[in-house]
Motif scaffolding. Structure first.
Motif, short mmCIF file in Angstrom:
data_model
loop_
_atom_site.label_atom_id
_atom_site.label_comp_id
_atom_site.label_asym_id
_atom_site.label_seq_id
_atom_site.Cartn_x
_atom_site.Cartn_y
_atom_site.Cartn_z
N GLU A 190 -0.02 -13.22 0.53
CA GLU A 190 0.80 -12.30 1.31
C GLU A 190 0.07 -11.86 2.58
O GLU A 190 0.66 -11.82 3.67
CB GLU A 190 1.17 -11.08 0.46
N VAL A 191 -1.22 -11.54 2.45
CA VAL A 191 -2.00 -11.08 3.60
C VAL A 191 -3.27 -11.93 3.70
O VAL A 191 -4.06 -11.99 2.75
CB VAL A 191 -2.38 -9.59 3.48
N LEU A 192 -3.45 -12.56 4.84
CA LEU A 192 -4.69 -13.29 5.13
C LEU A 192 -5.51 -12.46 6.10
O LEU A 192 -5.02 -12.07 7.16
CB LEU A 192 -4.38 -14.65 5.75
N ALA A 212 -7.61 -1.67 1.68
CA ALA A 212 -6.38 -0.91 1.89
C ALA A 212 -5.15 -1.69 1.44
O ALA A 212 -4.26 -1.14 0.78
CB ALA A 212 -6.26 -0.52 3.36
N ALA A 213 -5.09 -2.98 1.81
CA ALA A 213 -3.93 -3.79 1.45
C ALA A 213 -3.84 -4.00 -0.05
O ALA A 213 -2.76 -3.88 -0.65
CB ALA A 213 -3.99 -5.14 2.18
N ALA A 214 -4.96 -4.31 -0.69
CA ALA A 214 -4.96 -4.54 -2.13
C ALA A 214 -4.64 -3.27 -2.90
O ALA A 214 -3.92 -3.30 -3.90
CB ALA A 214 -6.30 -5.12 -2.57
N ASP A 215 -5.18 -2.16 -2.45
CA ASP A 215 -4.92 -0.89 -3.12
C ASP A 215 -3.44 -0.53 -3.08
O ASP A 215 -2.92 0.13 -3.99
CB ASP A 215 -5.76 0.21 -2.48
N ALA A 243 -0.79 -5.43 -2.31
CA ALA A 243 -0.61 -6.75 -1.69
C ALA A 243 -1.63 -7.74 -2.24
O ALA A 243 -2.72 -7.38 -2.66
CB ALA A 243 -0.75 -6.64 -0.17
N ARG A 244 -1.25 -9.01 -2.21
CA ARG A 244 -2.17 -10.11 -2.54
C ARG A 244 -2.88 -10.52 -1.25
O ARG A 244 -2.23 -10.77 -0.23
CB ARG A 244 -1.43 -11.29 -3.14
N ASP A 294 6.08 -4.40 1.70
CA ASP A 294 6.82 -3.60 0.73
C ASP A 294 8.17 -3.15 1.28
O ASP A 294 9.19 -3.16 0.57
CB ASP A 294 5.98 -2.40 0.33
N GLN A 295 8.19 -2.78 2.54
CA GLN A 295 9.42 -2.26 3.15
C GLN A 295 10.26 -3.33 3.83
O GLN A 295 11.32 -3.04 4.37
CB GLN A 295 9.04 -1.19 4.18
#
Length: 541
Positions: free
Chosen positions: A9-11, A25-28, A31-32, A502-503
């Protein structure tokens, strides 16, 4: 070699401070994440580049994110739990293991590596963060204004990997994804016509970029530890840049950043100073009169007698600033050629110190100086990676200029206050000599904010900047490039990518929509991201 394909999802490309903060921040937020790093250590300027943290005077109380504070606390905790500190050092709340004057937390870089890895460990364990080690971006694909994939080559001969992602965060040290993805960017000096900055030149100078440096650590012990004479020593020994006003660069002399007058500094290994009394606050004392303890990362007097044979001194001084030519947008071969020359400069400075440097007792040379490869995590004793002070910078929705932060311009009104603030920072505009022949540019600034618009490219829809590649100018890069600001930028970018996933929205929509922006900022607040300075914090240093 075949190329493997993976999806996420996020690189996040680049696991420096901004990249690690973005991943956390993204994982918390759920996000993957795939996180990549070119060099052996994660942590960027704090670790593989070996630069002690440059921070503002109030860092112990406010002005950084909760996660960055956890990093600082974790570093101190390692020393308290594992090192034989003296009773006085152990009891000191604001423990500074190196008692260096440049930072309130000078320490060995490998300690920060361990703490960063510990912070990432839960997310790597449950699979939400995958770290691709020793990988460098070499290509990308796009679909219109969206980045669809990034290809990375291995530095160790493993197969290449192509990562497909919904969101891509460029946390590299030099904005390496920007040309690969077709994201609009600038380099070097903008013109005064473009930015209205008092310190900008009349004409743009895209190849005029701040010096890079290859740092190293030394101790001073008995014996002759003189290295082999560097191949390019004769060149560097005679080199007299214009800014040095007729003085040799390999010396104890250099321009004073604020006055531009030539200063001569002292160098006294293991001076026996009162390490516990060091109060690192550059707003009151630059602390660079004795170069030995300026960026010292281990002060032996804070530890039980005999634990260290010597202090450990980190060399990141004007005499190792490499500014013969820019490397941004150079071919890979040319880039590596200049990195090799920068390494020769650093080794030449060490050799000069060992063999020719004047001593206070009237003698010459410090043959007892010894490189510490173990401290640098390298085979030759030099830092694993060059310290880049300046990057390619996105053409952003918001560009921060000197007029937004300069105390001379803003006065007691303080720095520009942004409705879309995602964090804060503070440092003087501190520009080192550059490839265009300029000397230092030093501008007093006020405590500033980080606008979300500076992280978002004007056109590319799913790429975010998370390092020194945000929408600053050549000049304001000089105060937005420091450790806690980079971390804050990365944390805001990682959280935004996860929020957008998410949104089911985009960064441009969040930036433009007051309701979505407010929701996102409320999440940052809850995560411990300080977005505004306390009232009245307008003075400069």
């Amino acid at each position: 070699m075949t190329t493997r394909d993976i999806s996420t999802e996020v690189l996040i490309v680049g696991a420096g401070l901004g990249g690690v903060a973005a991943a956390l921040a993204a994982a918390d937020r759920g996000a993957r994440v795939v996180l990549t790093e070119e060099f052996p250590w994660i942590g960027g300027q704090l670790t593989s580049q070996a630069v002690p943290p440059d921070e503002h005077p109030w860092v112990e109380s406010f002005g950084v994110t909760a996660r960055y504070r956890a990093l600082r606390d974790g570093i101190r905790d390692v020393y308290r739990r594992r090192y034989p500190l003296t009773d006085g050092a152990r009891a000191k709340g604001e423990l500074n293991p190196g008692a260096g004057w440049v930072s309130k937390l000078c320490h060995e870089p490998k300690i920060a590596v361990g703490v960063l890895e510990e912070m990432l460990a839960p997310y790597r364990s449950n699979g939400s963060v995958r770290l691709l080690e020793r990988m460098r971006p070499v290509g990308a694909t796009t679909d219109g204004d969206a980045v669809t994939s990034v290809t990375l080559d291995s530095e160790t001969g493993e197969p290449s990997i192509t990562v497909h992602a919904d969101y891509v965060i460029d946390a590299t040290e030099t904005g390496e994804l920007l040309p690969l993805t077709g994201t609009a960017y600038v380099t070097g000096f903008e013109s005064r016509t473009d930015t209205g900055e008092p310190s900008a030149p009349e004409q743009a100078q895209p190849d005029n970029v701040q010096a890079l440096s290859v740092c190293f650590a030394v101790e001073h012990v008995d014996g002759d530890n003189t290295i082999e004479r560097p191949e390019n020593y004769d060149f560097w020994r005679e080199y007299t840049p214009a800014a040095w006003q007729g003085n040799r660069m390999l010396s104890w002399t250099a321009p004073n950043p604020r006055t531009l007058e030539i200063d001569t500094r002292a160098f006294e290994p293991n001076p026996g100073d009162d390490a516990l009394a060091v109060d690192a606050d550059q707003s009151r004392n630059a602390g660079d009169k004795n170069l030995w303890y300026f960026r010292r990362i281990a002060a032996r007097d804070l530890f039980e007698p005999g634990f260290y044979d010597s202090d450990i001194c980190l060399v990141n001084w004007p005499s190792i600033d490499y500014f013969l030519a820019p490397v941004l947008d150079a071919s890979r071969d040319v880039e590596l050629e200049h990195y090799a020359k920068a390494r020769q400069l650093s080794l030449s400075m060490l050799y000069w110190m060992q063999t020719e440097a004047p001593r206070a007792d009237g003698g010459t040379g410090f043959p007892g100086l010894r490189l510490r490869p173990d401290v640098m995590g390298s085979s030759d004793g030099l830092a694993q990676a060059p310290y880049h002070r300046e990057s390619r910078r996105i053409r952003a929705l918001t560009t921060i200029t000197e007029n937004d932060v300069s105390y001379a311009v803003r006065g007691d009104a303080g720095a520009t206050r942004y409705a879309d603030s995602v964090g804060v920072g503070m440092y003087r505009v501190d520009l080192h000599p550059s490839t265009g022949g300029d000397t230092y540019i030093d501008v007093a600034s006020t405590p500033f904010e980080i606008p979300l618009g500076a992280l978002i490219p004007q056109r590319t829809t799913n790429l975010l900047a998370a390092n020194k590649n945000i929408g600053t100018t050549h000049i304001t890069n000089g105060c937005y490039r420091l450790h806690p600001v980079e971390w804050n930028i990365g944390e805001a970018a990682g959280h935004l990518a996860a929020y957008c996933l998410d949104q089911k929205t985009t960064p441009h929509v969040v930036h433009a929509d007051v309701t979505r922006l407010s929701d996102y900022q409320a999440e940052l607040d809850a995560a411990g991201v300080e977005r505004h300075w306390p009232e009245g914090r307008t003075f400069a240093y």
